[in-house]
Write a protein that holds these residues in place. Structure first.
Motif, PDB file in Angstrom:
ATOM      1  N   ASP A   1      -5.319 -12.987  -2.523  1.00  9.24           N
ATOM      2  CA  ASP A   1      -5.792 -12.695  -3.885  1.00  9.24           C
ATOM      3  C   ASP A   1      -5.022 -11.490  -4.425  1.00  9.24           C
ATOM      4  N   ARG A   2      -5.162 -11.276  -5.730  1.00  7.79           N
ATOM      5  CA  ARG A   2      -4.337 -10.268  -6.412  1.00  7.79           C
ATOM      6  C   ARG A   2      -4.544  -8.869  -5.829  1.00  7.79           C
ATOM      7  N   ALA A   3      -5.783  -8.523  -5.497  1.00 10.58           N
ATOM      8  CA  ALA A   3      -6.054  -7.176  -4.980  1.00 10.58           C
ATOM      9  C   ALA A   3      -5.319  -6.970  -3.650  1.00 10.58           C
ATOM     10  N   GLN A   4      -5.365  -7.984  -2.790  1.00 13.18           N
ATOM     11  CA  GLN A   4      -4.669  -7.857  -1.496  1.00 13.18           C
ATOM     12  C   GLN A   4      -3.152  -7.817  -1.694  1.00 13.18           C
ATOM     13  N   ALA A   5      -2.679  -8.600  -2.652  1.00 10.61           N
ATOM     14  CA  ALA A   5      -1.229  -8.613  -2.914  1.00 10.61           C
ATOM     15  C   ALA A   5      -0.769  -7.238  -3.410  1.00 10.61           C
ATOM     16  N   ILE A   6      -1.515  -6.651  -4.313  1.00 10.48           N
ATOM     17  CA  ILE A   6      -1.157  -5.315  -4.840  1.00 10.48           C
ATOM     18  C   ILE A   6      -1.229  -4.288  -3.707  1.00 10.48           C
ATOM     19  N   ALA A   7      -2.270  -4.404  -2.873  1.00  9.35           N
ATOM     20  CA  ALA A   7      -2.409  -3.458  -1.751  1.00  9.35           C
ATOM     21  C   ALA A   7      -1.237  -3.597  -0.778  1.00  9.35           C
ATOM     22  N   THR A   8      -0.738  -4.799  -0.606  1.00 11.23           N
ATOM     23  CA  THR A   8       0.410  -5.027   0.285  1.00 11.23           C
ATOM     24  C   THR A   8       1.667  -4.361  -0.287  1.00 11.23           C
ATOM     25  N   ILE A   9       1.873  -4.515  -1.584  1.00 11.39           N
ATOM     26  CA  ILE A   9       3.047  -3.876  -2.219  1.00 11.39           C
ATOM     27  C   ILE A   9       2.905  -2.349  -2.145  1.00 11.39           C
ATOM     28  N   HIS A  10       1.708  -1.836  -2.411  1.00 16.59           N
ATOM     29  CA  HIS A  10       1.508  -0.379  -2.332  1.00 16.59           C
ATOM     30  C   HIS A  10       1.730   0.123  -0.906  1.00 16.59           C
ATOM     31  N   ALA A  11       1.295  -0.640   0.087  1.00 14.89           N
ATOM     32  CA  ALA A  11       1.502  -0.222   1.489  1.00 14.89           C
ATOM     33  C   ALA A  11       2.995  -0.153   1.793  1.00 14.89           C
ATOM     34  N   ALA A  12       3.751  -1.113   1.267  1.00 14.09           N
ATOM     35  CA  ALA A  12       5.209  -1.103   1.474  1.00 14.09           C
ATOM     36  C   ALA A  12       5.820   0.156   0.861  1.00 14.09           C
ATOM     37  N   LEU A  13       5.455   0.430  -0.382  1.00 17.51           N
ATOM     38  CA  LEU A  13       6.030   1.586  -1.077  1.00 17.51           C
ATOM     39  C   LEU A  13       5.620   2.883  -0.385  1.00 17.51           C
ATOM     40  N   ASP A  14       4.360   2.960   0.038  1.00 17.87           N
ATOM     41  CA  ASP A  14       3.887   4.172   0.730  1.00 17.87           C
ATOM     42  C   ASP A  14       4.622   4.366   2.060  1.00 17.87           C
TER      43      ASP A  14
ATOM     44  N   PRO B   1      11.679  -8.517   5.014  1.00 16.34           N
ATOM     45  CA  PRO B   1      10.555  -9.266   5.565  1.00 16.34           C
ATOM     46  C   PRO B   1       9.448  -9.484   4.529  1.00 16.34           C
ATOM     47  N   GLY B   2       8.835 -10.658   4.591  1.00 17.80           N
ATOM     48  CA  GLY B   2       7.699 -10.964   3.731  1.00 17.80           C
ATOM     49  C   GLY B   2       6.415 -10.493   4.383  1.00 17.80           C
ATOM     50  N   ALA B   3       5.368 -10.368   3.591  1.00 22.80           N
ATOM     51  CA  ALA B   3       4.056  -9.986   4.116  1.00 22.80           C
ATOM     52  C   ALA B   3       2.989 -10.398   3.120  1.00 22.80           C
ATOM     53  N   ARG B   4       1.860 -10.814   3.656  1.00 23.72           N
ATOM     54  CA  ARG B   4       0.686 -11.054   2.809  1.00 23.72           C
ATOM     55  C   ARG B   4      -0.353  -9.972   3.039  1.00 23.72           C
ATOM     56  N   ARG B   5      -0.097  -9.127   4.040  1.00 20.83           N
ATOM     57  CA  ARG B   5      -1.076  -8.104   4.417  1.00 20.83           C
ATOM     58  C   ARG B   5      -0.383  -6.746   4.531  1.00 20.83           C
ATOM     59  N   ALA B   6      -1.116  -5.700   4.186  1.00 19.21           N
ATOM     60  CA  ALA B   6      -0.572  -4.338   4.271  1.00 19.21           C
ATOM     61  C   ALA B   6      -0.128  -4.029   5.698  1.00 19.21           C
ATOM     62  N   ALA B   7      -0.920  -4.459   6.680  1.00 17.56           N
ATOM     63  CA  ALA B   7      -0.628  -4.083   8.074  1.00 17.56           C
ATOM     64  C   ALA B   7       0.732  -4.610   8.519  1.00 17.56           C
ATOM     65  N   THR B   8       1.106  -5.812   8.080  1.00 20.90           N
ATOM     66  CA  THR B   8       2.368  -6.378   8.565  1.00 20.90           C
ATOM     67  C   THR B   8       3.571  -5.668   7.952  1.00 20.90           C
ATOM     68  N   ILE B   9       3.504  -5.326   6.664  1.00 24.09           N
ATOM     69  CA  ILE B   9       4.682  -4.637   6.086  1.00 24.09           C
ATOM     70  C   ILE B   9       4.750  -3.209   6.614  1.00 24.09           C
ATOM     71  N   ARG B  10       3.600  -2.587   6.887  1.00 24.74           N
ATOM     72  CA  ARG B  10       3.636  -1.242   7.494  1.00 24.74           C
ATOM     73  C   ARG B  10       4.331  -1.308   8.858  1.00 24.74           C
TER      74      ARG B  10
END
Ligand SMILES: NC(=O)c1ccc[n+]([C@@H]2O[C@H](COP(=O)([O-])OP(=O)(O)OC[C@H]3O[C@@H](n4cnc5c(N)ncnc54)[C@H](OP(=O)(O)O)[C@@H]3O)[C@@H](O)[C@H]2O)c1
Length: 297
Positions: free
Chosen positions: A36-49, A262-271
Motif C-alpha cells: 500500500d502507499r504508506a508502506q511504499a513511501i516508508a520504503t523510499i524514506h528508509a532508502a533515503l535515510d 535492488p528493489g524492495a517492497r519493505r523498509a527492512a530489505t532496502i536498509r
C-alpha cells in the motif's frame, strides 16, 4: 573474465553526480504485488535515510492502463515528504515500455511516444528537468537511431539533463554514444550473480566512462535454493550479513562503474541492501564467487 576487485563503499559517478554506490529500484512498489502507499513511501524514506541517492523509475511501472506513471508520482510524493535535501537525489526514469493493463509488457520506442512520455514524466516528478532519462529498450519495429534522436531532442529542449540506454548490446551502446555524445551518461542492463551475460556491455561502459546500473541485481540469490544461494549464504554467514548483501558487494567489486539498483517492497530489505556499501570481501572470496557465477570463465 577480468575482475577488478574495486573497493566498495565510496560514492560512484553517474553523469555529473556522485551517488551512494547502491540505488533503489522502484518497480516493485508499483507493479503487481505492490505494497500500500504508506508502506511504499516508508520504503523510499528508509532508502533515503540509509544514504541511497539514486532511485530508478519508469513510466511503465504501474498495473492498470489508467495509471501510467504510478511509480513516478509515488517517488515525487515520497521526496516531497522527506526531511533531507532532495536536490541531492538523482531520480532516473524511462520510456519505451508500455503496459496495456492486462499484465503484459510491450515496447514502444517510437520518437513520438518517447517524447510525449518524457514530458509527462517530468511533470509527474515535479522537476525542472529529468535528471537521467533512459530509453527503456530498443524497439524492433523502430530503427534505434530514431529512438536515440528523440533522446537527443529531449536534452536539447531541456526536458532531460542527461540520458541513458537500457537493455542494449555493445553495438547498440556504441550507436547511442555516436548519436548522443556526452549527454549519454549511463547504461542499464541486467546483472546479478545469476545473470552475468552482459559482461561485454559493462566493459564498454567502463571504456566510455558511463555508469552501469545493474537491474535485478539479486537475481536468484535468496529466491531459489540453488548452489549460488548456498555459496552466497555461506559467505554471508562468515561475515554476519545476508546473502543479498554479499551479492551486492560482489557486483560492486566487479567494476567501479557498477551501481546496483535492488528493489524492495519493505523498509527492512532496502536498509539491509544499503548496508552492503560497507561490506568488503577478501580477494580470494571474490575469486571464488567469480568462478561460481561464471564471471571468471
Ligand atoms: N531496465 C529494465 O528493463 C529493468 C528490468 C527489471 C528491473 N529493473 C529495475 O531493477 C530493479 C531491481 O529489480 P527487481 O526489483 O526486479 O529485483 P531484485 O532487486 O533483484 O530483487 C528484489 C526482491 O528481493 C528482495 N530483497 C531486496 N533486498 C533484499 C535484502 N537485502 N534481503 C532480502 N531480500 C531482499 C525484495 O524483497 P521485498 O519485496 O520483501 O522488499 C524484492 O522482493 C527494479 O525495481 C527496477 O527498478 C529494470
Amino acid at each position: 573474465m577480468r575482475h577488478t576487485h574495486q573497493p566498495v563503499g565510496s560514492p560512484r559517478s553517474c553523469g555529473p553526480s556522485k551517488v551512494f554506490p547502491i540505488g533503489l529500484g522502484g518497480m516493485l512498489l508499483s507493479i503487481e504485488g505492490r505494497p500500500d502507499r504508506a508502506q511504499a513511501i516508508a520504503t523510499i524514506h528508509a532508502a533515503l535515510d540509509a544514504g541511497v541517492a539514486l532511485i530508478d523509475s519508469a513510466s511503465a511501472y504501474h498495473v492498470g492502463a489508467d495509471e501510467v506513471g504510478h511509480n513516478e508520482t509515488l517517488i515525487a510524493e515520497a521526496l516531497a515528504g522527506w526531511h533531507g535535501d532532495t536536490d541531492q537525489i538523482t531520480v532516473v526514469t524511462k520510456a519505451g515500455r508500455v503496459r496495456p493493463g492486462d499484465g503484459r509488457w510491450l515496447t514502444d520506442s517510437s520518437p513520438d511516444h518517447v517524447i510525449r512520455t518524457a514530458e509527462a514524466s517530468r511533470k509527474r516528478l515535479g522537476r525542472a528537468r529529468i535528471d537521467l532519462f533512459f530509453l527503456h529498450a530498443p524497439d524492433p519495429t523502430v530503427p534505434l537511431v530514431r529512438s536515440l534522436e528523440a533522446l537527443r531532442f529531449l536534452v536539447r529542449e531541456g526536458v532531460a539533463a542527461t540520458v541513458g540506454v537500457s537493455n542494449v548490446t555493445v553495438a547498440e551502446l556504441d550507436l547511442a554514444r555516436d548519436t548522443l555524445g556526452d549527454a549519454l551518461v549511463a547504461v542499464q542492463n541486467e546483472f546479478s550473480p545469476s545473470a552475468t551475460q552482459h559482461a561485454a556491455v559493462l566493459r564498454r561502459a567502463e571504456e566510455l566512462g558511463l555508469a552501469f546500473l545493474a537491474w535485478r541485481p539479486l537475481g536468484t540469490i535468496g529466491k531459489h535454493a540453488d548452489d549460488l544461494t548456498a555459496a552466497f549464504t555461506g559467505v554471508g554467514r562468515a561475515h554476519g550479513v545476508s546473502p543479498q548483501q554479499v551479492a551486492l558487494a560482489w557486483l560492486m567489486a566487479t567494476s567501479p562503474a557498477v551501481i546496483p539498483i535492488p528493489g524492495a517492497r519493505r523498509a527492512a530489505t532496502i536498509r539491509d541492501s544499503a548496508a552492503a556499501a560497507a561490506l568488503e570481501l577478501a580477494p580470494e572470496t571474490l575469486r571464488d564467487l567469480d568462478r561460481l557465477t561464471g564471471w571468471a570463465a
